[in-house]
Design a protein around this motif. Structure first.
Motif, PDB file in Angstrom:
ATOM      1  N   LYS A  68       0.817  -1.201   0.000  1.00 23.17           N
ATOM      2  CA  LYS A  68       0.000   0.000   0.000  1.00 23.17           C
ATOM      3  C   LYS A  68       0.856   1.258   0.000  1.00 23.17           C
ATOM      4  O   LYS A  68       1.859   1.339   0.717  1.00 23.17           O
ATOM      5  N   PRO A  69       0.459   2.270  -0.766  1.00 24.77           N
ATOM      6  CA  PRO A  69       1.217   3.528  -0.782  1.00 24.77           C
ATOM      7  C   PRO A  69       0.917   4.358   0.456  1.00 24.77           C
ATOM      8  O   PRO A  69      -0.060   4.107   1.168  1.00 24.77           O
ATOM      9  N   LYS A  70       1.747   5.359   0.685  1.00 25.81           N
ATOM     10  CA  LYS A  70       1.531   6.234   1.840  1.00 25.81           C
ATOM     11  C   LYS A  70       0.424   7.250   1.575  1.00 25.81           C
ATOM     12  O   LYS A  70      -0.271   7.675   2.492  1.00 25.81           O
ATOM     13  N   GLY A  71       0.271   7.649   0.322  1.00 19.76           N
ATOM     14  CA  GLY A  71      -0.756   8.631  -0.020  1.00 19.76           C
ATOM     15  C   GLY A  71      -2.007   7.962  -0.555  1.00 19.76           C
ATOM     16  O   GLY A  71      -2.101   6.727  -0.612  1.00 19.76           O
ATOM     17  N   PRO A  72      -2.990   8.763  -0.959  1.00 17.19           N
ATOM     18  CA  PRO A  72      -4.230   8.228  -1.538  1.00 17.19           C
ATOM     19  C   PRO A  72      -3.939   7.405  -2.790  1.00 17.19           C
ATOM     20  O   PRO A  72      -3.155   7.824  -3.642  1.00 17.19           O
ATOM     21  N   SER A  73      -4.556   6.262  -2.890  1.00 15.89           N
ATOM     22  CA  SER A  73      -4.278   5.355  -3.998  1.00 15.89           C
ATOM     23  C   SER A  73      -4.857   5.851  -5.319  1.00 15.89           C
ATOM     24  O   SER A  73      -6.000   6.284  -5.387  1.00 15.89           O
ATOM     25  N   LYS A  74      -4.044   5.774  -6.374  1.00 18.71           N
ATOM     26  CA  LYS A  74      -4.492   6.116  -7.718  1.00 18.71           C
ATOM     27  C   LYS A  74      -5.028   4.895  -8.459  1.00 18.71           C
ATOM     28  O   LYS A  74      -5.634   5.021  -9.523  1.00 18.71           O
ATOM     29  N   THR A  98       4.521   2.025  -5.618  1.00 17.63           N
ATOM     30  CA  THR A  98       3.913   2.639  -4.431  1.00 17.63           C
ATOM     31  C   THR A  98       4.369   4.090  -4.288  1.00 17.63           C
ATOM     32  O   THR A  98       3.631   4.930  -3.767  1.00 17.63           O
ATOM     33  N   ARG A  99       5.563   4.407  -4.775  1.00 17.37           N
ATOM     34  CA  ARG A  99       6.056   5.785  -4.711  1.00 17.37           C
ATOM     35  C   ARG A  99       5.210   6.718  -5.576  1.00 17.37           C
ATOM     36  O   ARG A  99       5.206   7.928  -5.375  1.00 17.37           O
ATOM     37  N   HIS A 100       4.490   6.130  -6.518  1.00 18.64           N
ATOM     38  CA  HIS A 100       3.579   6.909  -7.358  1.00 18.64           C
ATOM     39  C   HIS A 100       2.141   6.796  -6.845  1.00 18.64           C
ATOM     40  O   HIS A 100       1.195   7.121  -7.562  1.00 18.64           O
ATOM     41  N   ASN A 101       2.005   6.309  -5.622  1.00 14.03           N
ATOM     42  CA  ASN A 101       0.690   6.157  -4.975  1.00 14.03           C
ATOM     43  C   ASN A 101      -0.205   5.117  -5.651  1.00 14.03           C
ATOM     44  O   ASN A 101      -1.425   5.301  -5.771  1.00 14.03           O
ATOM     45  N   ASN A 266       1.951   7.997 -15.201  1.00 15.72           N
ATOM     46  CA  ASN A 266       1.458   9.312 -14.772  1.00 15.72           C
ATOM     47  C   ASN A 266       0.949  10.190 -15.910  1.00 15.72           C
ATOM     48  O   ASN A 266       0.171  11.115 -15.671  1.00 15.72           O
TER      49      ASN A 266
END
Length: 292
Positions: A68-74, A98-101, A266
């Motif tokens: 899971k990423p640290k920010g909101p998932s894309k 994950t670094r790209h959420n 992205n």
């Protein structure tokens, strides 16, 4: 018995014996699994993970990890790994997404890690479709990215051909495993012997999402020209990304690889007004006459 006939019989016996050995030993030659005890605990520094087990209709268990990423998932990347070890080691590559959420789901094929069940091409394809269906219970397909690495590129292509993911990314893919094997056993009847033909080129024809192929120019196992050939199967949807000097197992050590991943996941595809370009301009086949 004539000497030539004796030699012919010996050669025939060797050929048949080799063919039989290739048929029965190919699982050991193709797959290099690392098996993990059912109580093994996964751990990664600075990674938020969840372990999942999915039981198939024939009673096998497919083990996977959700990063899971640290920010909101894309969205989510279904990462289909290569032919060796287990997700215990492959998990370290999840950070590239994950670094790209993006959430990252990695699963072990049958007989790898904690996954169980008798392995076959049909069974693995069926397992991965079950995994894909489970993902769809939690999100929409326009948020699903399929990433296939080496062996996993064939399975990822098959999944993409049967579904409607957002993107298909192939890392060091093969045209078909039959073609790869033929390089090392050119005189064997591989169309009959190979249990895992994995015809990536056939499946790519039916993919309807954008296809991104990443390959290194110094790949000794699966030559770069393989991806050039694959990029022509479904050219309108395919983009080939070249890692200059990249080998088969070290693309992640190249800065250009990470820039490619960033741009692929992205950027949004843009329609181009071709009427404003030079697309219809053709060079004259006749040389211009010098003016005097």
């Amino acid at each position: 018995m004539p000497y030539w006939l004796y030699i012919l019989i010996i050669a025939l016996v060797i050929y048949v014996t080799t063919s039989i050995a290739l048929y029965y030993l190919q699982d050991y030659m193709l797959f290099k699994p690392e098996k993990l005890h059912k109580d093994f605990e996964f751990h990664y520094e600075n990674q938020n993970i969840e372990e999942h087990n999915l039981e198939t209709r024939d009673g096998a268990v497919i083990n996977g990890l959700l990063f899971k990423p640290k920010g909101p998932s894309k969205g989510i990347v279904l990462y289909l790994k290569g032919n060796s070890k287990s997700i215990k080691g492959w998990g370290k590559f999840a950070v590239d997404f994950t670094r790209h959420n993006y959430n990252v789901l990695m699963v072990d094929y049958r007989g790898f890690g904690k996954s169980t069940g008798k392995r076959s091409q049909k069974a693995i394809k069926r397992d991965l479709q079950v995994v894909y269906n489970k993902i769809k219970e939690h999100t929409t397909e326009d948020r699903i990215i399929l990433y296939g690495r080496s062996l996993g590129s064939g399975f990822a292509s098959k999944l993409a051909s049967m579904n409607q993911p957002k993107l298909l990314i192939l890392d060091a893919p093969y045209y078909s495993l039959t073609k790869v094997t033929k390089r090392y056993a050119p005189f064997m009847p591989l169309s009959i012997l190979i249990k895992y033909p994995l015809p990536t080129y056939k499946w790519l024809k039916y993919v309807q999402c954008p296809i991104h192929i990443i390959h290194g120019t110094n790949d000794k196992l699966i030559p770069y020209k393989t991806s050039v050939k694959l990029s022509k199967v479904n050219p309108k949807l395919t983009k080939l990304h070249t890692v200059i000097g990249g080998g088969h197992k070290n693309l992640n050590t190249f800065e250009s690889y990470h820039k490619m991943i960033h741009e692929i996941i992205n950027s949004k595809p843009q329609d181009i007004d071709l009427s404003t370009t030079s697309i219809h301009v053709k060079h004259s086949s006749k040389p211009d006459k010098a003016k005097t």
